[in-house]
Write an enzyme that holds these catalytic residues in place. Structure first.
Site, PDB file in Angstrom:
ATOM      1  N   HIS A 267      71.189  50.954 -10.620  1.00 31.74           N
ATOM      2  CA  HIS A 267      69.807  51.454 -10.737  1.00 31.74           C
ATOM      3  C   HIS A 267      69.517  51.632 -12.234  1.00 31.74           C
ATOM      4  CE1 HIS A 267      66.124  53.352  -9.706  1.00 31.74           C
ATOM      5  NE2 HIS A 267      66.534  54.514  -9.214  1.00 31.74           N
ATOM      6  N   HIS A 306      66.474  42.103  -8.313  1.00 29.94           N
ATOM      7  CA  HIS A 306      65.787  43.321  -7.892  1.00 29.94           C
ATOM      8  C   HIS A 306      65.599  43.288  -6.386  1.00 29.94           C
ATOM      9  CE1 HIS A 306      62.820  46.556  -7.800  1.00 29.94           C
ATOM     10  NE2 HIS A 306      63.305  46.888  -8.977  1.00 29.94           N
ATOM     11  N   ASP A 362      65.353  46.471 -16.955  1.00 26.00           N
ATOM     12  CA  ASP A 362      66.472  46.892 -17.792  1.00 26.00           C
ATOM     13  C   ASP A 362      66.988  45.805 -18.720  1.00 26.00           C
ATOM     14  OD1 ASP A 362      66.649  49.508 -16.849  1.00 26.00           O
ATOM     15  OD2 ASP A 362      67.665  48.830 -15.043  1.00 26.00           O
TER      16      ASP A 362
HETATM   17  N1  ACO Z   1      73.919  38.659 -10.872  1.00 32.02           N
HETATM   18  C1  ACO Z   1      74.488  37.743 -10.051  1.00 32.02           C
HETATM   19  N2  ACO Z   1      74.239  37.670  -8.732  1.00 32.02           N
HETATM   20  C2  ACO Z   1      73.364  38.539  -8.221  1.00 32.02           C
HETATM   21  C3  ACO Z   1      72.743  39.519  -9.015  1.00 32.02           C
HETATM   22  C4  ACO Z   1      73.033  39.560 -10.385  1.00 32.02           C
HETATM   23  N3  ACO Z   1      72.470  40.445 -11.191  1.00 32.02           N
HETATM   24  N4  ACO Z   1      71.935  40.270  -8.226  1.00 32.02           N
HETATM   25  C5  ACO Z   1      72.054  39.780  -6.999  1.00 32.02           C
HETATM   26  N5  ACO Z   1      72.916  38.733  -6.981  1.00 32.02           N
HETATM   27  C6  ACO Z   1      73.267  37.893  -5.830  1.00 32.02           C
HETATM   28  C7  ACO Z   1      74.212  38.603  -4.880  1.00 32.02           C
HETATM   29  O1  ACO Z   1      75.551  38.354  -5.202  1.00 32.02           O
HETATM   30  C8  ACO Z   1      73.795  38.021  -3.561  1.00 32.02           C
HETATM   31  O2  ACO Z   1      74.357  36.715  -3.484  1.00 32.02           O
HETATM   32  P1  ACO Z   1      74.928  36.155  -2.068  1.00 32.02           P
HETATM   33  O3  ACO Z   1      73.712  36.043  -1.199  1.00 32.02           O
HETATM   34  O4  ACO Z   1      75.560  34.869  -2.409  1.00 32.02           O
HETATM   35  O5  ACO Z   1      75.885  37.201  -1.585  1.00 32.02           O
HETATM   36  C9  ACO Z   1      72.296  37.841  -3.682  1.00 32.02           C
HETATM   37  O6  ACO Z   1      72.066  37.682  -5.096  1.00 32.02           O
HETATM   38  C10 ACO Z   1      71.492  39.022  -3.169  1.00 32.02           C
HETATM   39  O7  ACO Z   1      71.964  40.210  -3.814  1.00 32.02           O
HETATM   40  P2  ACO Z   1      72.018  41.632  -3.170  1.00 32.02           P
HETATM   41  O8  ACO Z   1      73.064  42.439  -3.850  1.00 32.02           O
HETATM   42  O9  ACO Z   1      72.084  41.506  -1.675  1.00 32.02           O
HETATM   43  O10 ACO Z   1      70.566  42.176  -3.530  1.00 32.02           O
HETATM   44  P3  ACO Z   1      70.097  43.686  -3.491  1.00 32.02           P
HETATM   45  O11 ACO Z   1      68.634  43.657  -3.241  1.00 32.02           O
HETATM   46  O12 ACO Z   1      70.933  44.493  -2.573  1.00 32.02           O
HETATM   47  O13 ACO Z   1      70.417  44.194  -4.968  1.00 32.02           O
HETATM   48  C11 ACO Z   1      70.240  44.753  -7.238  1.00 32.02           C
HETATM   49  C12 ACO Z   1      69.465  44.386  -5.958  1.00 32.02           C
HETATM   50  C13 ACO Z   1      71.145  45.955  -6.976  1.00 32.02           C
HETATM   51  C14 ACO Z   1      69.227  45.146  -8.313  1.00 32.02           C
HETATM   52  C15 ACO Z   1      71.066  43.520  -7.708  1.00 32.02           C
HETATM   53  O14 ACO Z   1      70.207  42.441  -7.992  1.00 32.02           O
HETATM   54  C16 ACO Z   1      71.950  43.844  -8.915  1.00 32.02           C
HETATM   55  O15 ACO Z   1      73.063  44.323  -8.743  1.00 32.02           O
HETATM   56  N6  ACO Z   1      71.471  43.549 -10.169  1.00 32.02           N
HETATM   57  C17 ACO Z   1      72.215  43.884 -11.349  1.00 32.02           C
HETATM   58  C18 ACO Z   1      72.056  45.373 -11.661  1.00 32.02           C
HETATM   59  C19 ACO Z   1      70.685  45.689 -12.192  1.00 32.02           C
HETATM   60  O16 ACO Z   1      70.154  45.013 -13.073  1.00 32.02           O
HETATM   61  N7  ACO Z   1      70.092  46.769 -11.655  1.00 32.02           N
HETATM   62  C20 ACO Z   1      68.796  47.254 -12.116  1.00 32.02           C
HETATM   63  C21 ACO Z   1      67.742  47.045 -11.070  1.00 32.02           C
HETATM   64  S1  ACO Z   1      66.184  47.570 -11.686  1.00 32.02           S
HETATM   65  C22 ACO Z   1      66.267  49.255 -11.552  1.00 32.02           C
HETATM   66  O17 ACO Z   1      66.902  49.830 -10.719  1.00 32.02           O
HETATM   67  C23 ACO Z   1      65.564  49.992 -12.514  1.00 32.02           C
END
Ligand code: ACO
Length: 428
Positions: A267, A306, A362
């Site tokens: 987050h 996201h 971010d």
């Molecule tokens: N890098 C690489 N792969 C990713 C990323 C990433 N940043 N984010 C998602 N994926 C992939 C996952 O591995 C998954 O792949 P799969 O289908 O092959 O398993 C797919 O994309 C979907 O990802 P989920 O984790 O199911 O998506 P979710 O909606 O649960 O997660 C989140 C969203 C937590 C923001 C995620 O994208 C992430 O971890 N990003 C990096 C951390 C980040 O930048 N967080 C800030 C968010 S903005 C905020 O809170 C202010």
């Protein structure tokens, strides 16, 4: 066409007609679907709230596919260009932009609640010299509850208003004290003649000069960043705020819980992780190798992806533009080149395209914060300060919503059936 959903339960052959209002069905309408009188009734299973609306809200609108963000109907781009953080905080909490006199009163009240009780300083002195600023912020904002016991009167509109002034006013002071404590520098008292962000910069960076004069460019850039971070509907920390608030806990401890939720690397903690990732990559030419590792599942590209946005986060776009103005004052942050290269490669790569992964808020904010002189572990604190107005707005909306009660999800129990206790000597 009736706004209803007809369901057939194939276990019993019975049909049910469920109303659709505002594009949703009520989960409680499923409860009538039973196989027998003893049956509890049907529930929906939704870990991580992937498809469950937990409230009605009039605060923030997001269209994740189109990359749209609006506070109370106003596009984020217009607010970032024409407004200021305190005006936006008023808008988010009250629902309308303030008139001149409303704004003056709001600004005056917040400015005159920026000081911390002197005992708070002693409390903060107890933290270890290298304590994480978010740990200090979470604990100290929670501790404010002990200074203002009347904050428990959550149903009293006047008492709520006072706590709002205190929370919005004191968050920058706590954040600045956490920073000064880390640096071993004396705490700086608020300067009421400065703007909200100007005063924050004063409390952070004032040294021996009699009057701190913030750079207007940096003051404005921080104000824009604060506007962009003010609210983001039902995210992890807003949900924590509502969940804790639903037990009628006071707003200080509820804010501490929301800030704790923000602290996590998935987050608000992501801005800190982005900088650590850029440091680890080191140089632009190492970017392809790093992307390869991400695609192989060895870590994530922090600041990308996201839950709601499946398009470019509109906040990231504005932050990228703000970066250039900041760099004119501070000099260009060399990390920017690595970030731009990461974005360039990722946006052309099948892995990221298929999963609709774009830069989020971010991705670029940390690069600006670093150029402005903030240490990496203070970045999430810079998110928590402006988000406080969003948390408060969400909390007040919850309290005034007659449909809300204490938040209490259901579970699907898959554990052991009833069994009898075995004395220790008979256990294997
Ligand atoms: N890098 C690489 N792969 C990713 C990323 C990433 N940043 N984010 C998602 N994926 C992939 C996952 O591995 C998954 O792949 P799969 O289908 O092959 O398993 C797919 O994309 C979907 O990802 P989920 O984790 O199911 O998506 P979710 O909606 O649960 O997660 C989140 C969203 C937590 C923001 C995620 O994208 C992430 O971890 N990003 C990096 C951390 C980040 O930048 N967080 C800030 C968010 S903005 C905020 O809170 C202010």
């Amino acid at each position: 066409m009736p706004d209803t959903l007809t369901l057939t339960d194939n276990r019993t052959g019975k049909k049910y007609e469920i109303p659709i209002v505002n594009g949703v069905i009520k989960a409680m309408d499923l409860r009538q679907i039973k196989v027998s009188d003893e049956d509890f009734g049907l529930m929906s299973y939704d870990p991580a709230f992937m498809n469950t609306a937990s409230c009605h809200s009039k605060i923030t609108f997001i269209d994740g596919d189109k990359g749209i963000l609006r506070y109370r109907g106003y596009p984020i781009e217009q607010l970032a260009e024409k407004s200021n953080y305190l005006e936006v905080a008023y808008l988010i909490i009250h629902g309308e932009l303030p008139t001149k006199s409303q704004f003056e009163e709001w600004r005056y009240n917040i400015t005159h609640h920026t000081m911390l009780h002197e005992n708070t300083k002693k409390f903060m002195d107890g933290f270890h010299h290298d304590a994480h600023p978010m740990g200090m912020l979470v604990s100290t904002v929670g501790a404010l509850s002990t200074f203002y016991p009347e904050a428990r009167n959550i149903h009293d509109a006047e008492a709520r208003k006072l706590q709002m002034y205190r929370l919005i006013g004191k968050m920058p002071t706590i954040a600045a004290y956490a920073y000064r404590h880390r640096m071993g520098l004396p705490y700086v008292y608020p300067d009421n003649e400065l703007s909200y962000t100007g005063n924050f910069l004063n409390m952070l960076f004032k040294m021996a000069e009699p009057k701190y004069e913030p750079s207007p460019t940096l003051e404005r850039a921080l104000d824009i960043l604060f506007i962009l971070h003010a609210d983001h509907e039902q995210n992890c920390s807003a949900n924590a705020m509502r969940s804790i608030g639903s037990s009628q806990a006071d707003p200080f401890v509820s804010t501490a819980g929301a800030a704790a939720a923000l602290y996590g690397p998935l987050h608000g903690g992501a801005n800190e992780q982005v900088l650590r990732m850029l440091d680890e990559i080191g140089t632009k030419d190492k970017v392809p190798e790093f992307i390869k590792r991400v695609k192989a599942g060895e870590g994530r590209l922090m600041g990308f992806g996201h839950r709601i946005y499946k398009n470019y986060d509109p906040r990231a776009k504005i932050i990228k533009e703000t970066a250039d103005q900041v760099f004119e004052v501070t000099g260009r942050n060399p990390q920017l080149d690595i970030a731009l290269e990461l974005e360039r490669i990722a946006l052309q790569d099948e892995y990221f395209i298929k999963r609709k992964l774009y830069p989020n808020v971010d991705f670029y904010s940390g690069i600006i914060y670093q150029a402005m002189g903030f240490p990496t572990d203070a970045f999430t604190v810079l998110f928590a300060i402006p988000r406080t107005s969003g948390w408060i707005a969400q909390w007040q909306e919850l309290l005034l919503d007659p449909e809300q009660k204490i938040a209490r999800p259901r579970q699907v129990y898959l554990g052991a059936p009833k069994r009898d206790f075995a004395p220790m000597e008979r256990r294997r």
